[in-house]
Write an enzyme that holds these catalytic residues in place. Structure first.
Site, PDB file in Angstrom:
ATOM      1  N   SER A  23     106.906 -87.800   0.466  1.00 46.97           N
ATOM      2  CA  SER A  23     107.851 -87.336   1.491  1.00 46.97           C
ATOM      3  C   SER A  23     108.472 -88.513   2.220  1.00 46.97           C
ATOM      4  O   SER A  23     107.762 -89.430   2.644  1.00 46.97           O
ATOM      5  CB  SER A  23     107.145 -86.464   2.531  1.00 46.97           C
ATOM      6  OG  SER A  23     106.652 -85.310   1.943  1.00 46.97           O
ATOM      7  N   SER A  57      99.987 -88.476  -4.502  1.00 45.51           N
ATOM      8  CA  SER A  57     100.139 -87.614  -5.679  1.00 45.51           C
ATOM      9  C   SER A  57     100.756 -88.359  -6.852  1.00 45.51           C
ATOM     10  O   SER A  57     101.572 -89.267  -6.668  1.00 45.51           O
ATOM     11  CB  SER A  57     101.043 -86.426  -5.343  1.00 45.51           C
ATOM     12  OG  SER A  57     100.529 -85.717  -4.251  1.00 45.51           O
ATOM     13  N   GLU A  88      95.184 -84.388   8.146  1.00 48.16           N
ATOM     14  CA  GLU A  88      96.409 -83.792   7.605  1.00 48.16           C
ATOM     15  C   GLU A  88      96.358 -82.269   7.715  1.00 48.16           C
ATOM     16  O   GLU A  88      97.335 -81.623   8.045  1.00 48.16           O
ATOM     17  CB  GLU A  88      96.599 -84.224   6.156  1.00 48.16           C
ATOM     18  CG  GLU A  88      97.926 -83.755   5.587  1.00 48.16           C
ATOM     19  CD  GLU A  88      98.240 -84.362   4.232  1.00 48.16           C
ATOM     20  OE1 GLU A  88      97.321 -84.842   3.569  1.00 48.16           O
ATOM     21  OE2 GLU A  88      99.422 -84.335   3.857  1.00 48.16           O
ATOM     22  N   GLN A 138     103.475 -91.500   2.280  1.00 50.44           N
ATOM     23  CA  GLN A 138     102.155 -91.304   1.667  1.00 50.44           C
ATOM     24  C   GLN A 138     102.344 -91.272   0.149  1.00 50.44           C
ATOM     25  O   GLN A 138     103.069 -90.420  -0.356  1.00 50.44           O
ATOM     26  CB  GLN A 138     101.565 -89.982   2.148  1.00 50.44           C
ATOM     27  CG  GLN A 138     100.188 -89.675   1.610  1.00 50.44           C
ATOM     28  CD  GLN A 138      99.770 -88.234   1.900  1.00 50.44           C
ATOM     29  OE1 GLN A 138     100.626 -87.372   2.062  1.00 50.44           O
ATOM     30  NE2 GLN A 138      98.487 -87.981   1.959  1.00 50.44           N
TER      31      GLN A 138
END
Ligand SMILES: Cc1cc2nc3c(=O)[nH]c(=O)nc-3n(C[C@H](O)[C@H](O)[C@H](O)COP(=O)(O)OP(=O)(O)OC[C@H]3O[C@@H](n4cnc5c(N)ncnc54)[C@H](O)[C@@H]3O)c2cc1C
Length: 381
Positions: free
Chosen positions: A160, A128, A244, A125
């Protein structure tokens, strides 16, 4: 409320349990935050997929079994109770896939989902950015139109498993002149090995490269990798966050299994005169059961056509705090050396510490609970 399952559900449970008994690796796999462990977990995904256990709730055409939420929860209970490995493909399965089911074209689904289900393509993902975490709408990475697609430029961070993953999904600014920050954003998938991508691993507290920074310099993403309409990225991203924070990332099966293991630990390591610690073990069991009941109540609501909405923030605050308390209890039972050791409790404890931060910080979740669920006035920001 009727908590007993039908014979059909119990037959499904028995089938899952039998399969897991026969296939779960006898010894834990190496940490998935290492190259060796990542590869071993990818192989485990392929084993799950071969018998259609990797994505049980997906339609059969994409490798699933098309089961409803009740059977999915039952599968999760059996999965974690069997001591099966953590899921290296969870970003794809839990975050990207629901987004694709809601917003992608049939062609995109057919192209992306099967290799996600098999573990052949592992997703990261890429939301950020260094200055955009909680305030994600302020992101500055951009996508500029080019022939047949888009050129992505900018920096993403805290991604991550991107150190070892194959592809990523992220949000990019496509209209810098849009009147509001959450407008003019586009949701795109891209290849982590494409020219122009630099992946710089970030070490976690224990030194393992659990995250990466991504530097993107004119990275080409074809039109077919845009999810939904260009400019609609914010709306699409927000439909992902409920997943999430909600059930998919932390099903009660994980906590029921962990609370069971904690009781086992108390039996072997507990000092009966330490009633304070004994009470913390009991709290962990009660917490797991409470979360289970809360989840079944949610499941009944979904089965009747409801959605999770702002309630996912309640889930998020609960599971993140619970996870830390449970692991700290285990470490206190094992004694000070446990924090230094690799193993069953120490690594998940390190991970639990991040729970109040990722998937939207708990401060932000409490604001959502206060405003949207309790109807309290907006706080001062
Ligand atoms: C283990 C882990 C895994 C992650 N994995 C990923 C990943 O795979 N992909 C990805 O894109 N990102 C990932 N992240 C990043 C994560 O989403 C961000 O860390 C998170 O959204 C917080 O953003 P930030 O770190 O910029 O903190 P900030 O937003 O700068 O917040 C700092 C502090 O200020 C508080 N705060 C900020 N704004 C407000 C406000 N309006 N009201 C009240 N308090 C406020 C926050 O709650 C926090 O306590 C991960 C993070 C962790 C820890």
């Amino acid at each position: 409320m009727e908590l007993a399952h039908t014979a059909d559900v119990e037959a499904f449970r028995a089938e899952a349990r039998t399969w897991l008994r026969a296939h779960v690796p006898a010894r834990p796999l190496p940490s998935l935050e290492t190259a060796e462990g990542f590869a071993a977990h990818r192989e485990w995904e392929a084993v799950l997929h071969a018998d259609r256990w990797s994505v049980v709730s997906w339609p059969e055409e994409y490798g699933g079994r098309g089961v409803d939420i009740v059977k999915w929860l039952v599968f999760e209970e059996e999965y974690w109770a069997a001591g099966a490995p953590g899921r290296v493909s969870q970003n794809g399965i839990n975050l990207l896939a629901p987004t694709l089911f809601d917003h992608a074209s049939p062609q995109q689904r057919a192209r992306v989902l099967p290799s996600m289900a098999s573990g052949e393509v592992i997703w990261a993902q890429a939301w950020s950015e260094p200055e955009s975490g909680s305030d994600l709408a302020s992101l500055t990475s951009r996508a500029v139109r080019t022939e047949g697609g888009w050129l992505l430029t900018g920096q993403k961070t805290w991604s991550s498993r991107a150190a070892f993953a194959d592809r990523a999904f992220g949000i990019f600014r496509t209209d810098p002149d849009a009147p509001k920050p959450h407008q003019g954003l586009t949701y795109l998938m891209f290849d982590l090995r494409a020219p122009g991508v630099t992946v710089r691993p970030i070490g976690r507290l224990d030194g393992k490269p659990a995250f990466a920074e991504l530097f993107l310099d004119q990275v080409f993403a074809p039109d077919e990798d845009v999810i939904g309409e260009p400019g609609q990225g914010w709306r699409i991203a927000m439909s992902t966050t409920g997943n999430e924070r909600g059930l998919t990332l932390r099903s009660p099966g994980r906590f029921l299994a962990a609370a069971d293991r904690l009781v086992g630990l108390w039996r072997t390591h507990g000092d009966p005169s330490d009633t304070a610690l004994r009470d913390r073990v009991a709290d962990a069991v009660v917490g797991a059961r409470a979360y289970e009941l809360f989840t079944w109540a949610n499941a009944s609501r979904f089965a009747a056509g409801g959605t999770i909405g702002a309630e996912s923030s309640l889930n998020k605050v609960f599971w993140s705090q619970y996870d830390i308390a449970l692991h700290e209890t285990a470490l206190d039972l094992l004694g000070a050396d446990a924090e230094l050791a690799e193993g069953e409790w120490a690594e998940p404890w390190v991970f639990s510490l991040a729970g109040p931060i990722y998937a939207g910080t708990n401060e932000i979740q409490r604001d959502i609970i206060a405003e949207r669920l309790l109807g309290l006035p907006k706080g001062r920001r």
